[in-house]
Design a protein around this motif. Sequence first.
Motif, PDB file in Angstrom:
ATOM      1  N   TRP A  29       0.307  -8.329   5.455  1.00  0.00           N
ATOM      2  CA  TRP A  29       1.342  -7.743   6.300  1.00  0.00           C
ATOM      3  C   TRP A  29       2.500  -8.733   6.363  1.00  0.00           C
ATOM      4  O   TRP A  29       2.331  -9.861   6.794  1.00  0.00           O
ATOM      5  N   THR A  30       3.678  -8.314   5.904  1.00  0.00           N
ATOM      6  CA  THR A  30       4.843  -9.191   6.012  1.00  0.00           C
ATOM      7  C   THR A  30       5.718  -8.721   7.160  1.00  0.00           C
ATOM      8  O   THR A  30       5.757  -7.539   7.483  1.00  0.00           O
ATOM      9  N   GLN A  31       6.388  -9.645   7.757  1.00  0.00           N
ATOM     10  CA  GLN A  31       7.183  -9.342   8.935  1.00  0.00           C
ATOM     11  C   GLN A  31       8.529  -8.714   8.578  1.00  0.00           C
ATOM     12  O   GLN A  31       8.912  -8.651   7.414  1.00  0.00           O
ATOM     13  N   LEU A  32       9.229  -8.246   9.585  1.00  0.00           N
ATOM     14  CA  LEU A  32      10.512  -7.572   9.400  1.00  0.00           C
ATOM     15  C   LEU A  32      11.429  -8.347   8.472  1.00  0.00           C
ATOM     16  O   LEU A  32      11.533  -9.572   8.577  1.00  0.00           O
ATOM     17  N   THR A  33      12.048  -7.636   7.580  1.00  0.00           N
ATOM     18  CA  THR A  33      12.986  -8.121   6.555  1.00  0.00           C
ATOM     19  C   THR A  33      12.298  -8.842   5.397  1.00  0.00           C
ATOM     20  O   THR A  33      12.964  -9.226   4.442  1.00  0.00           O
ATOM     21  N   VAL A  34      10.984  -9.041   5.447  1.00  0.00           N
ATOM     22  CA  VAL A  34      10.268  -9.726   4.374  1.00  0.00           C
ATOM     23  C   VAL A  34       9.683  -8.667   3.441  1.00  0.00           C
ATOM     24  O   VAL A  34       8.839  -7.878   3.839  1.00  0.00           O
ATOM     25  N   ARG A  35      10.174  -8.660   2.200  1.00  0.00           N
ATOM     26  CA  ARG A  35       9.751  -7.622   1.250  1.00  0.00           C
ATOM     27  C   ARG A  35       9.815  -8.164  -0.173  1.00  0.00           C
ATOM     28  O   ARG A  35      10.768  -8.840  -0.550  1.00  0.00           O
ATOM     29  N   HIS A  36       8.772  -7.851  -0.954  1.00  0.00           N
ATOM     30  CA  HIS A  36       8.769  -8.173  -2.373  1.00  0.00           C
ATOM     31  C   HIS A  36       7.896  -7.120  -3.054  1.00  0.00           C
ATOM     32  O   HIS A  36       6.662  -7.206  -3.051  1.00  0.00           O
ATOM     33  N   ASP A  37       8.528  -6.100  -3.630  1.00  0.00           N
ATOM     34  CA  ASP A  37       7.813  -4.942  -4.159  1.00  0.00           C
ATOM     35  C   ASP A  37       6.866  -5.279  -5.303  1.00  0.00           C
ATOM     36  O   ASP A  37       5.765  -4.738  -5.380  1.00  0.00           O
ATOM     37  N   GLU A  38       7.277  -6.161  -6.204  1.00  0.00           N
ATOM     38  CA  GLU A  38       6.410  -6.527  -7.328  1.00  0.00           C
ATOM     39  C   GLU A  38       5.135  -7.208  -6.830  1.00  0.00           C
ATOM     40  O   GLU A  38       4.026  -6.904  -7.299  1.00  0.00           O
ATOM     41  N   ALA A  39       5.273  -8.122  -5.881  1.00  0.00           N
ATOM     42  CA  ALA A  39       4.101  -8.797  -5.312  1.00  0.00           C
ATOM     43  C   ALA A  39       3.210  -7.788  -4.584  1.00  0.00           C
ATOM     44  O   ALA A  39       1.979  -7.872  -4.659  1.00  0.00           O
ATOM     45  N   ALA A  40       3.825  -6.834  -3.911  1.00  0.00           N
ATOM     46  CA  ALA A  40       3.052  -5.798  -3.219  1.00  0.00           C
ATOM     47  C   ALA A  40       2.233  -4.984  -4.219  1.00  0.00           C
ATOM     48  O   ALA A  40       1.046  -4.710  -3.981  1.00  0.00           O
ATOM     49  N   ARG A  41       2.843  -4.596  -5.323  1.00  0.00           N
ATOM     50  CA  ARG A  41       2.119  -3.824  -6.346  1.00  0.00           C
ATOM     51  C   ARG A  41       0.929  -4.613  -6.890  1.00  0.00           C
ATOM     52  O   ARG A  41      -0.155  -4.065  -7.123  1.00  0.00           O
ATOM     53  N   LYS A  42       1.121  -5.899  -7.086  1.00  0.00           N
ATOM     54  CA  LYS A  42       0.049  -6.758  -7.595  1.00  0.00           C
ATOM     55  C   LYS A  42      -1.122  -6.806  -6.609  1.00  0.00           C
ATOM     56  O   LYS A  42      -2.290  -6.679  -7.009  1.00  0.00           O
ATOM     57  N   ALA A  43      -0.832  -6.966  -5.332  1.00  0.00           N
ATOM     58  CA  ALA A  43      -1.875  -6.996  -4.302  1.00  0.00           C
ATOM     59  C   ALA A  43      -2.576  -5.641  -4.204  1.00  0.00           C
ATOM     60  O   ALA A  43      -3.808  -5.566  -4.118  1.00  0.00           O
ATOM     61  N   GLU A  44      -1.792  -4.568  -4.230  1.00  0.00           N
ATOM     62  CA  GLU A  44      -2.369  -3.226  -4.133  1.00  0.00           C
ATOM     63  C   GLU A  44      -3.264  -2.923  -5.338  1.00  0.00           C
ATOM     64  O   GLU A  44      -4.304  -2.276  -5.199  1.00  0.00           O
ATOM     65  N   ALA A  45      -2.887  -3.404  -6.511  1.00  0.00           N
ATOM     66  CA  ALA A  45      -3.706  -3.206  -7.710  1.00  0.00           C
ATOM     67  C   ALA A  45      -5.065  -3.876  -7.577  1.00  0.00           C
ATOM     68  O   ALA A  45      -6.048  -3.465  -8.200  1.00  0.00           O
ATOM     69  N   ALA A  46      -5.135  -4.916  -6.731  1.00  0.00           N
ATOM     70  CA  ALA A  46      -6.402  -5.616  -6.481  1.00  0.00           C
ATOM     71  C   ALA A  46      -7.179  -4.993  -5.316  1.00  0.00           C
ATOM     72  O   ALA A  46      -8.225  -5.492  -4.931  1.00  0.00           O
ATOM     73  N   GLY A  47      -6.639  -3.905  -4.738  1.00  0.00           N
ATOM     74  CA  GLY A  47      -7.329  -3.209  -3.671  1.00  0.00           C
ATOM     75  C   GLY A  47      -6.958  -3.656  -2.271  1.00  0.00           C
ATOM     76  O   GLY A  47      -7.643  -3.300  -1.304  1.00  0.00           O
ATOM     77  N   ILE A  48      -5.891  -4.433  -2.147  1.00  0.00           N
ATOM     78  CA  ILE A  48      -5.449  -4.909  -0.828  1.00  0.00           C
ATOM     79  C   ILE A  48      -4.354  -3.988  -0.310  1.00  0.00           C
ATOM     80  O   ILE A  48      -3.398  -3.682  -1.023  1.00  0.00           O
ATOM     81  N   GLN A  49      -4.494  -3.558   0.934  1.00  0.00           N
ATOM     82  CA  GLN A  49      -3.459  -2.751   1.563  1.00  0.00           C
ATOM     83  C   GLN A  49      -2.283  -3.668   1.897  1.00  0.00           C
ATOM     84  O   GLN A  49      -2.486  -4.788   2.383  1.00  0.00           O
ATOM     85  N   VAL A  50      -1.065  -3.205   1.639  1.00  0.00           N
ATOM     86  CA  VAL A  50       0.126  -4.016   1.900  1.00  0.00           C
ATOM     87  C   VAL A  50       1.063  -3.271   2.833  1.00  0.00           C
ATOM     88  O   VAL A  50       1.368  -2.101   2.608  1.00  0.00           O
ATOM     89  N   VAL A  51       1.497  -3.969   3.880  1.00  0.00           N
ATOM     90  CA  VAL A  51       2.498  -3.453   4.804  1.00  0.00           C
ATOM     91  C   VAL A  51       3.655  -4.437   4.753  1.00  0.00           C
ATOM     92  O   VAL A  51       3.470  -5.624   5.041  1.00  0.00           O
ATOM     93  N   MET A  52       4.836  -3.954   4.346  1.00  0.00           N
ATOM     94  CA  MET A  52       5.988  -4.853   4.241  1.00  0.00           C
ATOM     95  C   MET A  52       7.146  -4.342   5.059  1.00  0.00           C
ATOM     96  O   MET A  52       7.355  -3.130   5.138  1.00  0.00           O
TER      97      MET A  52
END
Length: 109
Positions: free
Chosen positions: A85-108
């Motif tokens: 979970w990243t806090q407000l204004t913190v976002r990195h879509d490529e990193a999120a996709r990588k985490a999600e591909a490993a089965g981790i839920q991502v909230v950005m």
Amino acid sequence: AMVGASANEVRPSFFVMKYLIDKGYRVIPVNPGQAGKDILGQKVFARLADIPEAIDMVDVFRASEAVPAIVDEVLTLTPLPKVIWTQLTVRHDEAARKAEAAGIQVVMN
């Protein structure tokens, strides 16, 4: 675990950590500059990998450009955390996709 936890009472990570602790959550602070010290009575670790127990969620209070390295570190943990979970204004879509591909839920952001 809270990456970017701060001992400075005016920082958002400090009052979010305090709020979570007050609500009964266990929060493990991660901050290399504070490693070995305590924040709100919790021992601070330098890295996620230094935490000697399983981590359910990684809450990120770092700049967006730091997120890929944090995700890479998360992906070395066993077992994997369930959520990043990243806090407000913190976002990195490529990193999120990588985490999600490993089965981790991502909230950005």
